[in-house]
Design a protein around this motif. Structure first.
Motif, mmCIF file in Angstrom:
data_model
loop_
_atom_site.group_PDB
_atom_site.id
_atom_site.type_symbol
_atom_site.label_atom_id
_atom_site.label_comp_id
_atom_site.label_asym_id
_atom_site.label_seq_id
_atom_site.Cartn_x
_atom_site.Cartn_y
_atom_site.Cartn_z
ATOM 1 N N ALA A 44 0.838 -1.199 0.000
ATOM 2 C CA ALA A 44 0.000 0.000 0.000
ATOM 3 C C ALA A 44 0.870 1.244 0.000
ATOM 4 N N LEU A 45 0.350 2.309 -0.594
ATOM 5 C CA LEU A 45 1.012 3.604 -0.562
ATOM 6 C C LEU A 45 0.402 4.530 0.480
ATOM 7 N N ASN A 46 -0.633 4.066 1.183
ATOM 8 C CA ASN A 46 -1.182 4.802 2.321
ATOM 9 C C ASN A 46 -0.545 4.247 3.584
ATOM 10 N N SER A 47 0.201 5.075 4.282
ATOM 11 C CA SER A 47 0.893 4.579 5.470
ATOM 12 C C SER A 47 0.763 5.573 6.605
ATOM 13 N N ALA A 48 1.169 5.123 7.795
ATOM 14 C CA ALA A 48 1.074 5.935 9.008
ATOM 15 C C ALA A 48 2.344 5.740 9.816
ATOM 16 N N VAL A 49 2.634 6.726 10.656
ATOM 17 C CA VAL A 49 3.783 6.642 11.554
ATOM 18 C C VAL A 49 3.289 6.147 12.915
ATOM 19 N N THR A 50 4.007 5.191 13.479
ATOM 20 C CA THR A 50 3.609 4.564 14.739
ATOM 21 C C THR A 50 4.245 5.277 15.927
ATOM 22 N N GLU A 51 3.763 4.934 17.105
ATOM 23 C CA GLU A 51 4.320 5.549 18.306
ATOM 24 C C GLU A 51 5.747 5.093 18.578
ATOM 25 N N ASP A 52 6.150 3.943 18.033
ATOM 26 C CA ASP A 52 7.530 3.507 18.195
ATOM 27 C C ASP A 52 8.409 3.972 17.039
ATOM 28 N N GLY A 53 7.920 4.964 16.266
ATOM 29 C CA GLY A 53 8.769 5.625 15.280
ATOM 30 C C GLY A 53 8.974 4.888 13.987
ATOM 31 N N GLY A 54 8.034 4.033 13.602
ATOM 32 C CA GLY A 54 8.141 3.311 12.342
ATOM 33 C C GLY A 54 6.958 3.602 11.439
ATOM 34 N N GLU A 55 6.862 2.845 10.359
ATOM 35 C CA GLU A 55 5.856 3.062 9.325
ATOM 36 C C GLU A 55 5.079 1.773 9.093
#
Length: 491
Positions: A44-55
């Motif tokens: 997917a090209l829709n992504s989010a940043v997590t609380e542990d600093g990843g994608e």
């Protein structure tokens, strides 16, 4: 005690896997069950940043919201972000490990499976239940070898599977029976039942088919889900081309549907706004007259910049600004607004440089290290609260940045506003999601009295509708049994 795991696989892409997983997560969370979503491999090209600093994939962030937990890289240990028809950036545990073509990634799958199983092990120790989403279809014969996304994972962790099919597309019985027939005997035995999605009409007319399906396959139908209109949930990847069109709108917004558009969920708040007509403009379509043009993010900024020019957008934007229109660029779209985009190391394709659209006095250099941040702050416009996340490889510099678009916590500046006030650029995904920021941007774009729209609240309401749907239309007693949770969930 380790969590029980239930996997949702689909007969096709877009059968409703993501939505069903979100629905099950909210249903379990509603009943006090500590649940985690999981998607071993996502493209997917829709992504989010997590609380542990990843994608991770954006759909898994929504599923985390459904489960009432902060998004974590373990929820989507392998993310593939396509850069061309045959290649993708490979992200493992939230961080890019390189670009691979299909053959290279096939060879890499053994390493990827190890990452999947590490995340799986952590989740089953931390949560009471884990609801897993497959990818594509388990009947894709050419992808069976070294599969980590569907039955390969299910076999490795020994979990039951629900098979979901979309009746709105037609051929639902052929999809279910055909998919089952293409599985191995062991995989067929793993299928605990079927879910039919997006049904419209009189369920009594469908019942003979359901009875036949159970006799033919020996598998129960655990429920028939209705077609739900008006859900406000972020899409995993498919571009919602028609949503947001309103003939009586007070403000017209045009968004070019770039070939490698990323994080088009940035526009969910615009599409949900009752005063806006939002048009996603595809290839071969003339850029329409509008009040606001928004250039979206891109996974291949220079290639998409060339596409914009080929499609006539450079001239259309110049004409739009000449007549007083407003222009916003987000992430890759922000980079395109500058004088040049340089990719000396070939981060997104062939090394080289591209001339930008030239509306902001800055240049961008793409670098190997991706910037991943969850941020909060204020818009320069009206000092409105803003929050979102950054996902980009580029570093921009130039005099335009002296007039920032956002003032972020930690004394960081973001983006730029042109001297004439017509052009705004930002690296911030989610810039429209805070109600005050959305209203400030719409006033800047020319809407005198914009309504307040809270897209997160709309998403919460949609998740509650999904949980209601589970309780009304699925066999919750059987689901509770499969997940090993308190039968109170089935009440």
């Amino acid at each position: 005690m380790s969590a029980r795991v239930l996997m949702v696989q689909g007969c096709t892409s877009d059968a409703g896997k993501s939505t069903l997983v979100a629905a099950l997560c909210r249903w379990l969370h509603r009943h006090g069950v500590a649940v985690a979503p999981f998607k071993p491999q996502n493209m997917a090209l829709n992504s989010a940043v997590t609380e542990d600093g990843g994608e991770i994939g954006r759909a898994q962030a929504v599923q985390a919201q459904a489960a009432g937990v902060p998004p974590h890289t373990d929820f989507n240990p392998v993310l593939l972000k396509p850069q061309s028809d045959i290649g993708a950036q490979v992200i493992v545990h939230g961080h890019a490990v390189g670009n691979m073509d299909a053959r290279d990634y096939h060879a890499y799958k053994r390493v990827a499976m190890d990452a999947v199983l590490v995340s799986h092990a952590r989740l089953v120790e931390r949560y009471r239940a884990v609801v897993v989403e497959g990818a594509g279809s388990p009947a894709e014969i050419n992808l069976r070898d070294r599969d980590i996304a569907n039955m390969g994972y299910a076999e490795a962790v020994d979990c039951p599977v629900l098979l979901v099919a979309d009746i709105d597309r037609g051929g639902v019985f052929a999809h279910l029976v055909g998919t089952l027939a293409l599985l191995s005997p062991g995989e067929r035995a793993r299928v605990a039942g079927f879910v039919i999605n997006r049904f419209r009409g009189d369920i009594a007319l469908l019942q003979p088919g359901l009875d036949w399906l159970q006799r033919e396959t020996g598998k129960p139908v655990l429920g028939v889900l209705p077609y739900l209109h008006g859900l406000h949930l972020e899409a995993e990847d498919a571009l919602p081309r028609d949503a947001g069109r309103r003939e009586d709108a007070l403000l017209r917004v045009a968004v070019p549907a770039l070939p490698r558009i990323s994080n088009h969920t940035d526009f969910d708040a615009l599409r949900a706004h009752p005063q806006l007509d939002v048009r996603l403009v595809g290839p071969g379509e003339a850029p329409p007259p509008c009040d606001l043009i928004v250039l979206p993010g891109s996974k291949a900024t220079r290639a998409d910049l060339a596409w914009l020019r080929e499609q006539g957008w450079a001239e259309a934007i110049a004409r739009h600004l000449r007549y007083g229109g407003k222009l916003i660029g987000i992430c890759g779209g922000f980079q395109m607004l500058g004088r040049a985009v340089h990719d000396p190391l070939g981060i997104e394709g062939e090394p080289g440089s591209s001339t930008g659209l030239g509306w902001l006095a800055m240049e961008t250099v793409l670098e190997p290290e991706k910037q991943l941040r969850r941020v909060r702050g204020r818009l320069a416009l009206e000092q409105a609260d803003v929050a979102g996340y950054e996902i980009h490889c580029g570093r921009s510099s130039g005099p335009a940045l002296a007039v920032p678009a956002c003032l972020l916590d930690g004394d960081r500046l973001d983006g730029a506003i042109s001297a004439d006030g017509q052009v705004l650029g930002t690296y911030l995904h989610g810039v429209f999601d805070q109600p005050a920021a959305l209203q400030a941007l719409l006033r800047w774009a020319g809407l005198r009295e914009p309504a307040a729209v809270d897209v997160r609240a709309l998403r919460e309401a949609s998740l509650e509708r999904l949980a209601d749907m589970v309780e009304a239309h699925l066999d919750t007693a059987r689901l509770a049994q499969l997940l090993g949770v308190d039968r109170a969930c089935a009440a």
